[in-house]
Motif scaffolding. Sequence first.
Motif, short mmCIF file in Angstrom:
data_model
loop_
_atom_site.label_atom_id
_atom_site.label_comp_id
_atom_site.label_asym_id
_atom_site.label_seq_id
_atom_site.Cartn_x
_atom_site.Cartn_y
_atom_site.Cartn_z
N VAL A 22 -8.12 15.04 -13.34
CA VAL A 22 -7.81 14.51 -12.33
C VAL A 22 -8.55 14.14 -11.23
O VAL A 22 -8.61 13.33 -10.58
CB VAL A 22 -6.53 15.78 -11.61
N LYS A 25 -10.52 10.84 -9.82
CA LYS A 25 -9.86 10.00 -8.87
C LYS A 25 -10.34 10.82 -7.61
O LYS A 25 -9.87 12.03 -7.74
CB LYS A 25 -8.35 9.69 -9.30
N LYS A 27 -9.22 13.01 -4.57
CA LYS A 27 -8.02 13.80 -4.16
C LYS A 27 -8.34 14.81 -2.89
O LYS A 27 -9.43 15.10 -2.81
CB LYS A 27 -7.78 14.84 -5.20
N LEU A 62 -0.85 19.98 -1.77
CA LEU A 62 -0.98 18.41 -2.03
C LEU A 62 -0.09 17.98 -3.39
O LEU A 62 -0.01 18.96 -4.43
CB LEU A 62 -2.50 18.08 -2.29
N PRO A 64 -0.77 15.89 -6.23
CA PRO A 64 -2.23 14.85 -6.69
C PRO A 64 -1.79 13.69 -6.94
O PRO A 64 -2.56 12.76 -7.06
CB PRO A 64 -2.75 15.99 -7.59
N ASP A 65 -0.63 13.46 -7.80
CA ASP A 65 -0.43 12.34 -8.39
C ASP A 65 -0.12 11.34 -7.36
O ASP A 65 -0.16 9.88 -7.62
CB ASP A 65 0.76 12.47 -9.31
N CYS A 67 -1.45 11.56 -3.99
CA CYS A 67 -2.68 11.12 -3.06
C CYS A 67 -3.74 9.99 -3.67
O CYS A 67 -3.80 9.87 -4.73
CB CYS A 67 -3.43 12.48 -3.23
N THR A 68 -3.96 9.03 -3.02
CA THR A 68 -4.87 7.99 -3.10
C THR A 68 -6.24 8.00 -2.79
O THR A 68 -7.26 7.71 -3.13
CB THR A 68 -4.53 7.02 -2.27
N GLY A 69 -6.45 9.48 -1.87
CA GLY A 69 -7.89 9.82 -1.47
C GLY A 69 -8.32 8.98 -0.41
O GLY A 69 -9.40 8.87 -0.23
N VAL A 84 -12.05 15.06 1.16
CA VAL A 84 -11.75 14.34 -0.19
C VAL A 84 -12.58 14.54 -1.24
O VAL A 84 -13.86 14.35 -0.81
CB VAL A 84 -11.43 12.95 0.06
N GLN A 86 -14.18 13.83 -5.50
CA GLN A 86 -13.99 12.98 -6.76
C GLN A 86 -15.30 13.15 -7.45
O GLN A 86 -16.48 13.45 -7.16
CB GLN A 86 -13.85 11.55 -6.23
#
Length: 159
Positions: A22, A25, A27, A62, A64-65, A67-69, A84, A86
């Motif tokens: 996860v 990407k 998050k 959150l 997570p799926d 959230c685009t960050g 955030v 990654q």
Amino acid sequence: MLNKTGVPTKEQVLSRFFDQEVMIKPKAILECYEDIPCNPCETSCPFDAIVIGENINTQPQLIPDVCTGCGICVTSCPGLAIIVAQLVGDRAVFKIPYEFLPVPQKGEVWLGINRQGNVICDAKIESILLNKKQDHTALVTVSVPGLYLHDFVTIRSKS
Ligand code: SF4
Ligand code: SF4
């Protein structure tokens, strides 16, 4: 530990991170460990990725799926409790809030700081975003060696 020292335990911190597949990407990591009446993170997220619900004292969660960050919630949190994170190859890349002067500049190397306030590594400044909407809180993108994914939390100037 949090109540006595202001520093969360390792278990508390890890509970806010996600599995490695996860974290490839970006998050949002919601380090909000108290039941307080607060919800700008929830209302600021344009993707509804943060859920507090009807009881405003509930700690934010959150999705997570979703959230685009993007980092919008990072500068909207009055407690500076959101970063955030990654994993990018062998680096960990963060978007962090920063409210001091001077504002770091792209390409500079600052000190990477952990939750105890100790220097742990060098931190490369990748970019800075600061506009009127952010109310003097800069959104700084910074990278550190990937092994510090769960330890790094902020930066300090070398000078
Ligand atoms: S980083 Fe962006 S998408 Fe993710 S929770 Fe924050 S505001 Fe929402
Ligand atoms: S805005 Fe910050 S302090 Fe307020 S609930 Fe969200 S994460 Fe916690």
